[in-house]
Design a protein around this motif. Structure first.
Motif, mmCIF file in Angstrom:
data_model
loop_
_atom_site.group_PDB
_atom_site.id
_atom_site.type_symbol
_atom_site.label_atom_id
_atom_site.label_comp_id
_atom_site.label_asym_id
_atom_site.label_seq_id
_atom_site.Cartn_x
_atom_site.Cartn_y
_atom_site.Cartn_z
ATOM 1 N N ASP A 99 0.640 -1.143 -0.467
ATOM 2 C CA ASP A 99 0.096 -0.150 -0.178
ATOM 3 C C ASP A 99 1.251 1.234 -0.100
ATOM 4 N N PHE A 100 1.946 1.088 0.678
ATOM 5 C CA PHE A 100 3.101 2.430 1.296
ATOM 6 C C PHE A 100 3.695 2.442 -0.263
ATOM 7 N N ALA A 101 4.129 1.718 -1.270
ATOM 8 C CA ALA A 101 4.491 1.301 -2.036
ATOM 9 C C ALA A 101 3.596 2.309 -3.677
ATOM 10 N N ARG A 102 2.380 1.771 -3.714
ATOM 11 C CA ARG A 102 1.669 2.319 -4.401
ATOM 12 C C ARG A 102 1.443 3.734 -4.137
ATOM 13 N N TRP A 103 1.027 3.945 -2.685
ATOM 14 C CA TRP A 103 0.431 6.108 -2.944
ATOM 15 C C TRP A 103 2.340 6.440 -3.454
ATOM 16 N N VAL A 104 3.019 5.930 -2.362
ATOM 17 C CA VAL A 104 4.300 6.637 -2.782
ATOM 18 C C VAL A 104 4.925 6.567 -4.350
ATOM 19 N N GLU A 105 4.447 6.138 -4.716
ATOM 20 C CA GLU A 105 4.664 5.982 -6.718
ATOM 21 C C GLU A 105 3.597 7.309 -6.949
ATOM 22 N N ALA A 106 2.513 7.113 -7.099
ATOM 23 C CA ALA A 106 1.538 7.790 -7.324
ATOM 24 C C ALA A 106 1.980 9.508 -7.177
ATOM 25 N N ALA A 107 2.921 9.564 -5.955
ATOM 26 C CA ALA A 107 2.895 10.377 -5.328
ATOM 27 C C ALA A 107 4.155 10.794 -6.186
ATOM 28 N N VAL A 108 4.579 10.714 -6.369
ATOM 29 C CA VAL A 108 6.663 10.652 -7.001
ATOM 30 C C VAL A 108 5.707 10.778 -8.454
ATOM 31 N N ALA A 109 5.140 10.321 -9.049
ATOM 32 C CA ALA A 109 4.365 9.807 -10.746
ATOM 33 C C ALA A 109 5.945 10.191 -11.410
ATOM 34 N N ASP A 110 5.798 11.322 -12.691
ATOM 35 C CA ASP A 110 6.697 11.402 -13.653
ATOM 36 C C ASP A 110 7.997 11.472 -12.711
ATOM 37 N N ARG A 111 7.795 12.831 -11.807
ATOM 38 C CA ARG A 111 9.486 13.421 -11.646
ATOM 39 C C ARG A 111 10.377 13.367 -11.747
ATOM 40 N N ARG A 112 10.751 11.758 -11.442
ATOM 41 C CA ARG A 112 11.854 10.972 -11.404
ATOM 42 C C ARG A 112 11.540 8.970 -11.450
ATOM 43 N N ALA A 113 12.631 8.801 -12.054
ATOM 44 C CA ALA A 113 12.473 7.183 -13.200
ATOM 45 C C ALA A 113 13.639 6.363 -11.788
ATOM 46 N N ARG A 114 13.998 6.890 -10.466
ATOM 47 C CA ARG A 114 14.337 5.662 -9.163
ATOM 48 C C ARG A 114 14.317 6.648 -8.605
ATOM 49 N N CYS A 115 13.654 6.163 -6.989
ATOM 50 C CA CYS A 115 13.556 6.939 -6.406
ATOM 51 C C CYS A 115 14.114 5.682 -5.247
ATOM 52 N N GLU A 116 14.423 7.076 -3.987
ATOM 53 C CA GLU A 116 14.224 6.051 -2.506
ATOM 54 C C GLU A 116 13.719 6.628 -1.128
ATOM 55 N N LEU A 117 13.481 5.937 -0.640
ATOM 56 C CA LEU A 117 13.264 6.940 0.974
ATOM 57 C C LEU A 117 12.623 5.370 2.351
ATOM 58 N N THR A 118 12.333 6.562 2.857
ATOM 59 C CA THR A 118 12.521 5.916 4.339
ATOM 60 C C THR A 118 11.295 6.665 4.868
ATOM 61 N N ILE A 159 15.310 10.827 -1.730
ATOM 62 C CA ILE A 159 14.532 11.803 -1.609
ATOM 63 C C ILE A 159 13.924 12.099 -0.086
ATOM 64 N N GLY A 160 14.608 10.988 1.051
ATOM 65 C CA GLY A 160 14.407 11.555 2.393
ATOM 66 C C GLY A 160 13.152 10.552 2.994
ATOM 67 N N ASP A 161 13.107 11.030 4.474
ATOM 68 C CA ASP A 161 12.186 10.618 5.116
ATOM 69 C C ASP A 161 10.253 10.674 5.417
ATOM 70 N N ASN A 163 0.506 13.821 12.497
ATOM 71 C CA ASN A 163 0.442 12.853 11.497
ATOM 72 C C ASN A 163 1.313 12.429 11.005
ATOM 73 N N VAL A 164 1.568 13.448 10.088
ATOM 74 C CA VAL A 164 3.679 13.341 8.988
ATOM 75 C C VAL A 164 4.505 14.210 9.475
ATOM 76 N N LEU A 165 5.552 13.964 9.916
ATOM 77 C CA LEU A 165 6.613 14.909 9.026
ATOM 78 C C LEU A 165 7.822 14.600 8.044
ATOM 79 N N SER A 166 8.075 15.268 7.429
ATOM 80 C CA SER A 166 8.568 15.026 5.694
ATOM 81 C C SER A 166 10.041 16.077 6.612
ATOM 82 N N PHE A 167 10.900 14.918 6.198
ATOM 83 C CA PHE A 167 12.458 15.405 6.213
ATOM 84 C C PHE A 167 13.318 15.378 5.211
ATOM 85 N N PRO A 168 13.506 16.157 4.025
ATOM 86 C CA PRO A 168 14.254 15.841 2.742
ATOM 87 C C PRO A 168 15.516 16.067 2.688
#
Length: 164
Positions: A23-42, A88-90, A66-71
């Motif tokens: 689920d998390f992977a699907r949501w991340v993939e949708a948010a990253v979309a066409d912004r990059r070809a490879r993406c790593e995050l925690t 891309i961050g945590d 709820n959520v904290l983002s650390f680019p």
């Protein structure tokens, strides 16, 4: 374009009813979309005490959120073709807050989870909602991304979430 995603999902909570890695992977993939070809995050799922401590330390707000983002910022001298540039961050997410907000807002928990992941990932790409103009842009993107995932618009008739 297909995304090559490396997602490190860390569980530092005993909360029940959590979404699964896919689920998390699907949501991340949708948010990253066409912004990059490879993406790593925690994504780290934490209890309220850890969320509160991090929120106090990094945002000066003494409560869990709820959520904290650390680019991630690429260190000087590291070339953008280095594999390190894929990171891309945590995201740090507090299930207790996400589940409480979903209940209070009358949302399906899974829809709110997806929203928090999409919201956090957009922050990693420097989107923000401090000004009205920024909020309109970011909320529009969130609504579009969540729509592609089959979720309803996240901001219709809702009180604001913890992340101001």
């Amino acid at each position: 374009m297909s995304l090559e995603l490396d997602l490190d999902l860390q569980l530092a909570t005993t909360a029940a009813g959590l979404p699964v890695h896919a689920d998390f992977a699907r949501w991340v993939e949708a948010a990253v979309a066409d912004r990059r070809a490879r993406c790593e995050l925690t994504i780290r799922l934490v209890d309220a005490a850890e969320s509160r401590a991090l929120n106090a330390q990094y945002r000066g707000v003494d409560r869990p959120t709820n959520v904290l983002s650390f680019p991630f910022e690429l260190p000087p001298g590291v070339d953008s073709t280095d594999p390190l540039a894929d990171y891309i961050g945590d995201l740090v997410i507090c299930p207790e807050v996400v589940q409480r907000e979903a209940l209070e807002q009358g949302k399906q928990a899974v829809a709110h989870w997806a929203h928090m992941v999409v919201h956090g990932v957009l922050h990693l790409f420097d989107y923000d909602h401090i000004t009205e103009e920024q909020a309109v842009l970011m909320e529009g993107l969130e609504t579009t991304i969540l729509g592609t995932l089959g979720f309803p618009p996240p901001y219709e008739d809702d009180p604001p979430t913890e992340d101001p």
